[in-house]
Design a protein around this motif. Structure first.
Motif, PDB file in Angstrom:
ATOM      1  N   ILE A 199      26.987  -2.551  49.318  1.00 51.13           N
ATOM      2  CA  ILE A 199      28.208  -3.091  49.913  1.00 51.13           C
ATOM      3  C   ILE A 199      29.412  -2.343  49.344  1.00 51.13           C
ATOM      4  CG2 ILE A 199      29.612  -5.158  50.257  1.00 51.13           C
ATOM      5  CD1 ILE A 199      27.007  -6.777  49.615  1.00 51.13           C
ATOM      6  N   SER A 200      30.271  -1.858  50.231  1.00 51.98           N
ATOM      7  CA  SER A 200      31.454  -1.131  49.776  1.00 51.98           C
ATOM      8  C   SER A 200      32.714  -1.720  50.402  1.00 51.98           C
ATOM      9  CB  SER A 200      31.338   0.354  50.131  1.00 51.98           C
ATOM     10  OG  SER A 200      31.109   0.539  51.505  1.00 51.98           O
ATOM     11  N   SER A 272      29.492  -3.970  59.604  1.00 49.05           N
ATOM     12  CA  SER A 272      30.828  -3.515  59.240  1.00 49.05           C
ATOM     13  C   SER A 272      31.863  -4.547  59.655  1.00 49.05           C
ATOM     14  CB  SER A 272      31.138  -2.169  59.915  1.00 49.05           C
ATOM     15  OG  SER A 272      32.424  -1.715  59.568  1.00 49.05           O
ATOM     16  N   GLY A 273      32.746  -4.879  58.728  1.00 46.19           N
ATOM     17  CA  GLY A 273      33.863  -5.761  59.009  1.00 46.19           C
ATOM     18  C   GLY A 273      35.161  -5.069  58.634  1.00 46.19           C
ATOM     19  N   SER A 274      36.258  -5.800  58.676  1.00 44.34           N
ATOM     20  CA  SER A 274      37.544  -5.192  58.361  1.00 44.34           C
ATOM     21  C   SER A 274      37.698  -4.903  56.876  1.00 44.34           C
ATOM     22  CB  SER A 274      38.677  -6.116  58.813  1.00 44.34           C
ATOM     23  OG  SER A 274      38.600  -7.370  58.134  1.00 44.34           O
ATOM     24  N   SER A 275      36.971  -5.635  56.027  1.00 40.21           N
ATOM     25  CA  SER A 275      37.182  -5.481  54.589  1.00 40.21           C
ATOM     26  C   SER A 275      35.958  -4.995  53.829  1.00 40.21           C
ATOM     27  CB  SER A 275      37.628  -6.821  53.979  1.00 40.21           C
ATOM     28  OG  SER A 275      36.638  -7.822  54.181  1.00 40.21           O
ATOM     29  N   ARG A 276      34.799  -4.878  54.491  1.00 38.16           N
ATOM     30  CA  ARG A 276      33.630  -4.386  53.772  1.00 38.16           C
ATOM     31  C   ARG A 276      32.585  -3.835  54.730  1.00 38.16           C
ATOM     32  NH1 ARG A 276      29.628  -8.803  51.130  1.00 38.16           N
ATOM     33  NH2 ARG A 276      28.559  -9.449  53.024  1.00 38.16           N
ATOM     34  N   PHE A 277      31.729  -2.981  54.169  1.00 38.35           N
ATOM     35  CA  PHE A 277      30.627  -2.382  54.915  1.00 38.35           C
ATOM     36  C   PHE A 277      29.352  -2.626  54.127  1.00 38.35           C
ATOM     37  CE2 PHE A 277      27.814   1.310  55.604  1.00 38.35           C
ATOM     38  CZ  PHE A 277      27.626   1.211  56.975  1.00 38.35           C
ATOM     39  N   CYS A 278      28.301  -3.041  54.811  1.00 44.75           N
ATOM     40  CA  CYS A 278      27.041  -3.346  54.136  1.00 44.75           C
ATOM     41  C   CYS A 278      25.898  -2.598  54.808  1.00 44.75           C
ATOM     42  CB  CYS A 278      26.762  -4.849  54.171  1.00 44.75           C
ATOM     43  SG  CYS A 278      25.197  -5.326  53.379  1.00 44.75           S
ATOM     44  N   LEU A 279      25.114  -1.879  54.011  1.00 43.79           N
ATOM     45  CA  LEU A 279      23.902  -1.214  54.477  1.00 43.79           C
ATOM     46  C   LEU A 279      22.717  -1.876  53.786  1.00 43.79           C
ATOM     47  CD1 LEU A 279      23.217   2.539  54.960  1.00 43.79           C
ATOM     48  CD2 LEU A 279      21.651   1.202  53.561  1.00 43.79           C
ATOM     49  N   THR A 280      21.750  -2.299  54.583  1.00 44.62           N
ATOM     50  CA  THR A 280      20.571  -2.983  54.050  1.00 44.62           C
ATOM     51  C   THR A 280      19.322  -2.161  54.353  1.00 44.62           C
ATOM     52  OG1 THR A 280      21.576  -5.156  54.391  1.00 44.62           O
ATOM     53  CG2 THR A 280      19.190  -5.094  54.078  1.00 44.62           C
TER      54      THR A 280
END
Length: 304
Positions: A199-200, A272-280
């Motif tokens: 998560i970034s 992906s959202g406005s405040s974070r990106f998550c790769l699973t």
């Protein structure tokens, strides 16, 4: 959502379509002496070797200025930029305390303390991006199983392809939001019993979406100076990783998916959202690992 909240959301969406310059901002209380000599030497050598006609007659200082790794302040003193410190600095967290990685390996499939949220391993990873990538990979290796074949030579197949983990962590650090508002958030690498989540801070940037990421022509870099510098920064001595931190920009996600597919695992899931990106990345089962070992054996013997 309140009117104020809608305005804030629109501002973030606009920022995600506008070229960021946060990575190029000068760090006023930093000095070039804070750059790591080994990383700096490797970066300069790479650029002088690949673009000798441009850089062969420039001083080290001039090269740093040309790449946006440093700038002159109002008094004319050369100081590192955020990009320079994150890629080449010994301890960038001295200036940006949360520009790090928090790694946690949980016992179970959830982080809720009431649902098996105890953890096996936990650490805060600091240092420049090359060190953080290598140290995070070491933490992942320490907490995953390895399927092995011992014949004429030993062949090991880990639960997660290391190339996929390495690309995902490097991309999270390279493309995260380094704006002042987001610098209070870390990159998170959460390792559960069945998956890894990376998560970034900051959503996808520019024209890249979860639907076109990794496809030909779909490439946007939030941090253009940092991304360019990292193309020529090697991993430090003492780590098993070799080569440079990033390869051809825009191909990282394709490499992740290819390495997962080669090991018989499902594609990585993106959110992906406005405040974070998550790769699973979801862990393969024992049968998939066994099949991956057999494919590796056949390739080693020349049958594949």
């Amino acid at each position: 959502m309140s009117a104020h909240g809608r305005i804030g959301e629109l501002d973030r969406m606009t920022a995600e379509r506008t070229q960021s310059t946060h990575d190029a901002r000068l760090v006023p209380d930093a000095t070039v002496d804070e750059l790591d000599p080994e990383l700096l030497s490797g970066f300069l050598a790479r650029e002088r070797a690949t673009s000798s006609h441009v850089f062969k007659n420039l001083t080290d200082e001039d090269v740093l200025l040309a790449f946006g790794a440093a700038k002159r302040d109002d008094a004319g003193t050369v100081r590192p930029t955020l990009a320079g410190l994150m890629a080449l600095g010994r301890h960038p967290q001295a200036h940006f305390s949360s520009a790090n990685i928090v790694f946690i390996a949980f016992w179970g499939p959830k982080s809720d303390p009431l649902a098996g949220g105890r953890f096996l391993d936990s650490r805060t990873v600091i240092g420049p991006i090359p060190v953080m990538v290598a140290e995070t990979l070491a933490s992942v290796r320490r907490n995953m199983r390895i399927a092995s074949y011992v014949g004429g030579s030993r062949i090991d197949v880990p639960e997660y392809p290391e190339v996929a983990v390495r690309e995902a962590v490097a991309n999270a650090l390279m493309h995260r939001d380094y704006s002042p508002e987001a610098l209070g958030s870390q990159v998170q690498v959460n390792m559960f019993a069945d998956r890894i989540e990376i998560i970034s801070p900051g959503g996808l940037f520019g024209m890249v979406t979860v639907d076109n990421i990794g496809t030909y022509g779909a490439s946007s870099s939030r941090n253009q100076f940092l991304s360019r510098i990292l193309e020529s920064v090697p991993y430090p001595e003492g780590y098993p990783e070799r080569g440079f931190i990033v390869g051809n920009r825009g191909a990282g996600f394709a490499r992740i998916q290819e390495s997962l597919s080669r090991q018989g695992m499902r594609s990585a899931h993106l959110k992906s959202g406005s405040s974070r990106f998550c790769l699973t990345m979801w862990k393969g089962d024992a049968a998939e690992m066994g099949a991956a070992v057999q494919r590796a054996v056949c390739l080693r013997k020349g049958f594949g």
